[in-house]
Design a protein around this motif. Structure first.
Motif, PDB file in Angstrom:
ATOM      1  N   MET A  87       0.798  -1.203  -0.182  1.00 35.22           N
ATOM      2  CA  MET A  87      -0.099   0.086  -0.027  1.00 35.22           C
ATOM      3  C   MET A  87       0.878   1.215  -0.046  1.00 35.22           C
ATOM      4  N   THR A  88       1.860   1.215   0.663  1.00 37.87           N
ATOM      5  CA  THR A  88       2.893   2.409   0.801  1.00 37.87           C
ATOM      6  C   THR A  88       3.491   2.712  -0.526  1.00 37.87           C
ATOM      7  N   ASP A  89       4.096   1.492  -1.242  1.00 31.90           N
ATOM      8  CA  ASP A  89       4.837   1.522  -2.638  1.00 31.90           C
ATOM      9  C   ASP A  89       3.669   2.356  -3.585  1.00 31.90           C
ATOM     10  N   ARG A  90       2.401   2.016  -3.411  1.00 29.88           N
ATOM     11  CA  ARG A  90       1.464   2.592  -4.471  1.00 29.88           C
ATOM     12  C   ARG A  90       1.153   4.083  -3.941  1.00 29.88           C
ATOM     13  N   ALA A  91       1.492   4.634  -3.064  1.00 33.14           N
ATOM     14  CA  ALA A  91       1.481   5.814  -2.544  1.00 33.14           C
ATOM     15  C   ALA A  91       2.841   6.766  -2.847  1.00 33.14           C
ATOM     16  N   LEU A  92       3.631   6.061  -3.131  1.00 28.92           N
ATOM     17  CA  LEU A  92       5.159   6.532  -3.522  1.00 28.92           C
ATOM     18  C   LEU A  92       5.289   6.860  -4.937  1.00 28.92           C
ATOM     19  N   VAL A  93       5.871   7.729  -5.281  1.00 27.24           N
ATOM     20  CA  VAL A  93       6.447   7.888  -6.809  1.00 27.24           C
ATOM     21  C   VAL A  93       7.306   6.861  -7.063  1.00 27.24           C
ATOM     22  N   ALA A  94       6.888   6.368  -8.317  1.00 26.52           N
ATOM     23  CA  ALA A  94       7.645   5.281  -8.891  1.00 26.52           C
ATOM     24  C   ALA A  94       9.080   5.054  -8.677  1.00 26.52           C
ATOM     25  N   LYS A  95       9.648   6.268  -8.780  1.00 26.04           N
ATOM     26  CA  LYS A  95      11.179   6.269  -8.655  1.00 26.04           C
ATOM     27  C   LYS A  95      11.705   6.144  -7.047  1.00 26.04           C
ATOM     28  N   TRP A  96      10.658   6.134  -6.123  1.00 22.07           N
ATOM     29  CA  TRP A  96      11.161   6.169  -4.775  1.00 22.07           C
ATOM     30  C   TRP A  96      10.145   5.047  -4.058  1.00 22.07           C
ATOM     31  N   PRO A  97      10.537   3.533  -4.340  1.00 21.67           N
ATOM     32  CA  PRO A  97      10.093   2.582  -3.656  1.00 21.67           C
ATOM     33  C   PRO A  97      10.231   2.677  -2.108  1.00 21.67           C
ATOM     34  N   LEU A  98       9.718   2.090  -1.570  1.00 20.46           N
ATOM     35  CA  LEU A  98       9.812   2.095   0.011  1.00 20.46           C
ATOM     36  C   LEU A  98      11.263   1.673   0.488  1.00 20.46           C
ATOM     37  N   GLY A  99      11.823   0.797  -0.219  1.00 27.57           N
ATOM     38  CA  GLY A  99      13.275   0.355   0.126  1.00 27.57           C
ATOM     39  C   GLY A  99      14.219   1.486   0.069  1.00 27.57           C
ATOM     40  N   ARG A 100      13.961   2.522  -0.726  1.00 27.29           N
ATOM     41  CA  ARG A 100      14.929   3.757  -0.809  1.00 27.29           C
ATOM     42  C   ARG A 100      14.619   4.572   0.115  1.00 27.29           C
ATOM     43  N   ILE A 101      13.544   4.779   1.002  1.00 21.18           N
ATOM     44  CA  ILE A 101      13.388   5.956   1.769  1.00 21.18           C
ATOM     45  C   ILE A 101      13.879   5.648   3.191  1.00 21.18           C
ATOM     46  N   ASP A 102      14.299   6.693   3.826  1.00 21.94           N
ATOM     47  CA  ASP A 102      14.865   6.638   5.147  1.00 21.94           C
ATOM     48  C   ASP A 102      14.094   5.609   5.978  1.00 21.94           C
ATOM     49  N   SER A 103      14.763   4.901   6.917  1.00 22.65           N
ATOM     50  CA  SER A 103      14.124   3.560   7.709  1.00 22.65           C
ATOM     51  C   SER A 103      13.515   4.321   8.806  1.00 22.65           C
ATOM     52  N   THR A 104      13.501   5.227   9.189  1.00 22.59           N
ATOM     53  CA  THR A 104      12.488   6.193  10.487  1.00 22.59           C
ATOM     54  C   THR A 104      11.255   6.227   9.570  1.00 22.59           C
ATOM     55  N   LEU A 105      11.112   6.539   8.259  1.00 25.72           N
ATOM     56  CA  LEU A 105       9.926   6.751   7.503  1.00 25.72           C
ATOM     57  C   LEU A 105       9.276   5.506   7.299  1.00 25.72           C
ATOM     58  N   ARG A 106      10.004   4.477   7.072  1.00 19.82           N
ATOM     59  CA  ARG A 106       9.607   3.194   6.641  1.00 19.82           C
ATOM     60  C   ARG A 106       8.852   2.762   7.878  1.00 19.82           C
TER      61      ARG A 106
END
Length: 155
Positions: free
Chosen positions: A79-98
């Motif tokens: 669900m989070t991945d669908r909300a993020l821009v395609a260039k910023w999958p969940l694995g690429r964001i800060d671990s606190t934000l994850r």
């Protein structure tokens, strides 16, 4: 002792912040949810966080949020991945934000808390971790998208 509504809200806010911290710790250390939960309940609740006294926290909300974030991590992450821009999958964001998105996603999917309350609470958590940063708007936008998917009836 009977708690006021304001004290109960503060305890829930503290629990949400602690849940994000616990999820971050689990990701960084590989510790189990049970080990981290016990550590937080025994040693962290009631601790001061920067200039804020975080009270004791709502232990039931904390524990449920952690359990649900772990048990429903795959659908929350999708669900989070669908909300993020395609260039910023969940694995690429800060671990606190994850951790924040997983905790908020757990509440959106598994609690009766209104979507707007979840969004507001976790935007405040983002402010605690990233004071004055652009993360506030980013978190708000992602959580709005997640909430509309998880709880369309709230909009």
């Amino acid at each position: 002792m009977t708690l006021s509504g304001n004290q109960k809200r503060k305890m829930k806010s503290a629990s949400r912040l602690f849940a994000v911290q616990a999820l971050y710790q689990m990701e960084q250390t590989g510790q189990t949810v049970d080990k981290v939960r016990v550590e937080f309940l025994d040693f962290r609740f009631g601790e001061a966080f920067e200039e804020y006294d975080m009270l004791e926290g709502d232990t039931a909300l904390f524990s449920k949020t952690l359990e649900d974030a772990v048990n429903y991590q795959a659908p929350i992450d999708q669900m989070t991945d669908r909300a993020l821009v395609a260039k910023w999958p969940l694995g690429r964001i800060d671990s606190t934000l994850r951790g924040l998105f997983r905790a908020a996603g757990a509440e959106l999917l598994q609690s009766g808390t209104p979507a707007k309350v979840v969004i507001s609470e976790y935007v405040a958590v983002a402010d605690a971790f990233f004071p004055g940063g652009k993360e506030r708007q980013f978190v708000n936008a992602v959580l709005d998208h997640m909430a509309r998917e998880a709880k369309p009836e709230d909009f």
